[in-house]
Design a protein around this motif. Structure first.
Motif, PDB file in Angstrom:
ATOM      1  N   PHE A  84       9.727  34.033  -5.170  1.00  0.00           N
ATOM      2  CA  PHE A  84       8.906  35.248  -5.181  1.00  0.00           C
ATOM      3  C   PHE A  84       8.731  35.779  -3.750  1.00  0.00           C
ATOM      4  O   PHE A  84       8.775  36.972  -3.516  1.00  0.00           O
ATOM      5  CB  PHE A  84       7.558  34.903  -5.820  1.00  0.00           C
ATOM      6  CG  PHE A  84       6.781  36.091  -6.324  1.00  0.00           C
ATOM      7  CD1 PHE A  84       7.397  37.117  -7.042  1.00  0.00           C
ATOM      8  CD2 PHE A  84       5.407  36.181  -6.098  1.00  0.00           C
ATOM      9  CE1 PHE A  84       6.667  38.200  -7.518  1.00  0.00           C
ATOM     10  CE2 PHE A  84       4.669  37.262  -6.572  1.00  0.00           C
ATOM     11  CZ  PHE A  84       5.302  38.271  -7.287  1.00  0.00           C
ATOM     12  N   SER A  89      11.494  40.303  -7.872  1.00  0.00           N
ATOM     13  CA  SER A  89      10.508  40.381  -8.938  1.00  0.00           C
ATOM     14  C   SER A  89      10.599  39.089  -9.749  1.00  0.00           C
ATOM     15  O   SER A  89      11.596  38.356  -9.671  1.00  0.00           O
ATOM     16  CB  SER A  89      10.811  41.575  -9.837  1.00  0.00           C
ATOM     17  OG  SER A  89      12.014  41.335 -10.544  1.00  0.00           O
ATOM     18  N   MET A  90       9.586  38.834 -10.538  1.00  0.00           N
ATOM     19  CA  MET A  90       9.584  37.658 -11.421  1.00  0.00           C
ATOM     20  C   MET A  90      10.770  37.724 -12.397  1.00  0.00           C
ATOM     21  O   MET A  90      11.344  36.700 -12.755  1.00  0.00           O
ATOM     22  CB  MET A  90       8.274  37.618 -12.206  1.00  0.00           C
ATOM     23  CG  MET A  90       7.101  37.190 -11.377  1.00  0.00           C
ATOM     24  SD  MET A  90       7.056  35.398 -11.302  1.00  0.00           S
ATOM     25  CE  MET A  90       6.000  35.137  -9.905  1.00  0.00           C
ATOM     26  N   GLN A  91      11.120  38.946 -12.822  1.00  0.00           N
ATOM     27  CA  GLN A  91      12.259  39.108 -13.738  1.00  0.00           C
ATOM     28  C   GLN A  91      13.562  38.723 -13.042  1.00  0.00           C
ATOM     29  O   GLN A  91      14.428  38.094 -13.646  1.00  0.00           O
ATOM     30  CB  GLN A  91      12.360  40.556 -14.251  1.00  0.00           C
ATOM     31  CG  GLN A  91      11.387  40.902 -15.368  1.00  0.00           C
ATOM     32  CD  GLN A  91       9.978  41.164 -14.860  1.00  0.00           C
ATOM     33  OE1 GLN A  91       9.734  41.245 -13.657  1.00  0.00           O
ATOM     34  NE2 GLN A  91       9.038  41.310 -15.788  1.00  0.00           N
ATOM     35  N   THR A  94      13.980  34.896 -12.636  1.00  0.00           N
ATOM     36  CA  THR A  94      14.260  34.153 -13.868  1.00  0.00           C
ATOM     37  C   THR A  94      15.501  34.664 -14.601  1.00  0.00           C
ATOM     38  O   THR A  94      15.895  34.086 -15.615  1.00  0.00           O
ATOM     39  CB  THR A  94      13.036  34.217 -14.805  1.00  0.00           C
ATOM     40  OG1 THR A  94      12.655  35.594 -14.972  1.00  0.00           O
ATOM     41  CG2 THR A  94      11.864  33.456 -14.222  1.00  0.00           C
ATOM     42  N   ASN A 139       3.732  37.141 -13.513  1.00  0.00           N
ATOM     43  CA  ASN A 139       4.276  36.342 -14.604  1.00  0.00           C
ATOM     44  C   ASN A 139       5.584  36.987 -15.061  1.00  0.00           C
ATOM     45  O   ASN A 139       5.632  38.208 -15.235  1.00  0.00           O
ATOM     46  CB  ASN A 139       3.253  36.311 -15.746  1.00  0.00           C
ATOM     47  CG  ASN A 139       3.617  35.323 -16.829  1.00  0.00           C
ATOM     48  OD1 ASN A 139       4.687  35.409 -17.416  1.00  0.00           O
ATOM     49  ND2 ASN A 139       2.727  34.381 -17.086  1.00  0.00           N
ATOM     50  N   PRO A 140       6.635  36.176 -15.217  1.00  0.00           N
ATOM     51  CA  PRO A 140       7.942  36.753 -15.590  1.00  0.00           C
ATOM     52  C   PRO A 140       7.974  37.347 -17.000  1.00  0.00           C
ATOM     53  O   PRO A 140       8.925  38.054 -17.338  1.00  0.00           O
ATOM     54  CB  PRO A 140       8.894  35.560 -15.489  1.00  0.00           C
ATOM     55  CG  PRO A 140       8.022  34.362 -15.621  1.00  0.00           C
ATOM     56  CD  PRO A 140       6.701  34.726 -15.040  1.00  0.00           C
ATOM     57  N   PRO A 215       7.702  30.073 -12.408  1.00  0.00           N
ATOM     58  CA  PRO A 215       8.314  31.190 -13.149  1.00  0.00           C
ATOM     59  C   PRO A 215       9.456  30.716 -14.055  1.00  0.00           C
ATOM     60  O   PRO A 215       9.551  31.125 -15.220  1.00  0.00           O
ATOM     61  CB  PRO A 215       8.851  32.119 -12.054  1.00  0.00           C
ATOM     62  CG  PRO A 215       8.128  31.752 -10.816  1.00  0.00           C
ATOM     63  CD  PRO A 215       7.706  30.317 -10.950  1.00  0.00           C
ATOM     64  N   GLU A 216      10.288  29.821 -13.521  1.00  0.00           N
ATOM     65  CA  GLU A 216      11.419  29.311 -14.301  1.00  0.00           C
ATOM     66  C   GLU A 216      10.936  28.530 -15.532  1.00  0.00           C
ATOM     67  O   GLU A 216      11.503  28.656 -16.620  1.00  0.00           O
ATOM     68  CB  GLU A 216      12.299  28.380 -13.440  1.00  0.00           C
ATOM     69  CG  GLU A 216      13.125  29.078 -12.362  1.00  0.00           C
ATOM     70  CD  GLU A 216      12.564  28.867 -10.955  1.00  0.00           C
ATOM     71  OE1 GLU A 216      11.323  28.954 -10.784  1.00  0.00           O
ATOM     72  OE2 GLU A 216      13.371  28.628 -10.028  1.00  0.00           O
ATOM     73  N   VAL A 219       9.623  30.856 -18.312  1.00  0.00           N
ATOM     74  CA  VAL A 219      10.717  31.485 -19.054  1.00  0.00           C
ATOM     75  C   VAL A 219      11.461  30.450 -19.907  1.00  0.00           C
ATOM     76  O   VAL A 219      11.843  30.729 -21.048  1.00  0.00           O
ATOM     77  CB  VAL A 219      11.656  32.238 -18.076  1.00  0.00           C
ATOM     78  CG1 VAL A 219      12.973  32.586 -18.730  1.00  0.00           C
ATOM     79  CG2 VAL A 219      10.963  33.500 -17.578  1.00  0.00           C
TER      80      VAL A 219
END
Ligand code: HPA
Length: 272
Positions: A84, A89-91, A94, A139-140, A215-216, A219
């Protein structure tokens, strides 16, 4: 381009590059790339060849997706991950995990370097993650839910696989590898914490602190993957005796503990 279209383009590109059908995904953390030596490599693909893949910016991380075998298990390993604090971004962080799922993985292994908050933990010890706290302020899964992958409100009552935790702890004990089981708190970084922050993080129930992994894992849980994560304690974060820590020292300790960590991961992978 929509996330799903980008994911399809990336996974179709990868399927053309290799016949490998991995059921196991691996994300290797700072100074912890040694497991790659255990892989009989079939194909290595630099991140910048993969459509829509983010590019790693931290020097200590390679950016390579590795397909191959550990024993008779087909694996796909990410050598180098995204944080991060790098500005993704979180997206984006992940995105690779979504691709690994589309490639067919069912189990995910993650390693990371972390600071020890629990006063019983020593520099160089390992900690198997049993739970986590997300303090990364994002949060992703925010945004439209991807029903193809999982539910809007994924359960987090057991984000780390109990069976793998038990197996890892037993193996570490047999091998005399110092390994605790505990709680990881994720912060954004990139600065290390102040004494007051370490005190706070310990008070809220964390045993170690780091800047990745959560994050990983969120997801991975969203997608129903069996997940295992393990930290190397690279520095001791006692607010009353805190000394300055250099990133070089963190990487040195991680590299030193890496063979034990690799032994545990290899054992778990072969046991699947
Ligand atoms: N804080 C946050 N991240 C870390 C630390 C720390 O003390 N050590 C290694 N990663």
């Amino acid at each position: 381009m929509d996330l799903m279209d980008r994911l399809k383009e990336a996974s179709e590109y990868l399927k053309k590059q290799t016949d490998s059908k991995p059921r196991i995904g691996i994300v290797l953390g700072t100074g912890l790339g040694g497991l790659v030596k255990e892989i009989q490599i079939e194909k290595q693909i630099p991140y910048n060849f993969i459509p829509h893949f983010p590019i790693s910016t931290v020097e200590s991380h390679f950016g390579m997706l590795i397909f191959g075998k550990i024993g008779d298990k087909e694996v796909v390993a990410m050598q180098g991950r995204f944080h991060f604090y790098e500005g993704y971004s979180m997206q984006q962080i992940t995105f690779p995990l979504r691709i690994l799922k589309l490639l067919g993985i069912e189990t995910l292994f993650i390693s990371n370097a972390a600071g020890g908050l629990n006063p019983d933990y020593r520099k160089g010890d390992l900690m198997i993650l049993d739970d986590h706290i997300n303090l990364q302020t994002s949060n992703p899964l925010i945004g439209p839910n991807r029903n193809e992958f999982g539910p809007r409100f994924p359960d987090m009552s057991a984000p780390y696989d109990k069976e793998l935790i038990t197996k890892a702890a037993q193996f570490a004990a047999e091998q005399n590898i110092p390994a605790h089981t505990g709680v990881y708190v994720a912060v954004t970084g990139p600065n290390l914490e102040t004494r007051a922050e370490y005190r706070f993080l310990r008070t809220i129930g964390a045993d170690v602190v780091g800047m990745s992994t959560v994050p990983e894992v969120i997801v991975a849980n969203h997608m129903g993957l069996k997940t295992f994560a393990i930290s190397v304690i690279t520095d001791e974060c006692n607010p009353d005796t805190l000394v300055p820590v250099k990133v070089e020292e963190i990487i040195r300790v991680a590299t030193e503990a890496e063979p034990s960590l690799t032994k545990i991961l290899k054992h778990l992978i072969l046991s699947l």
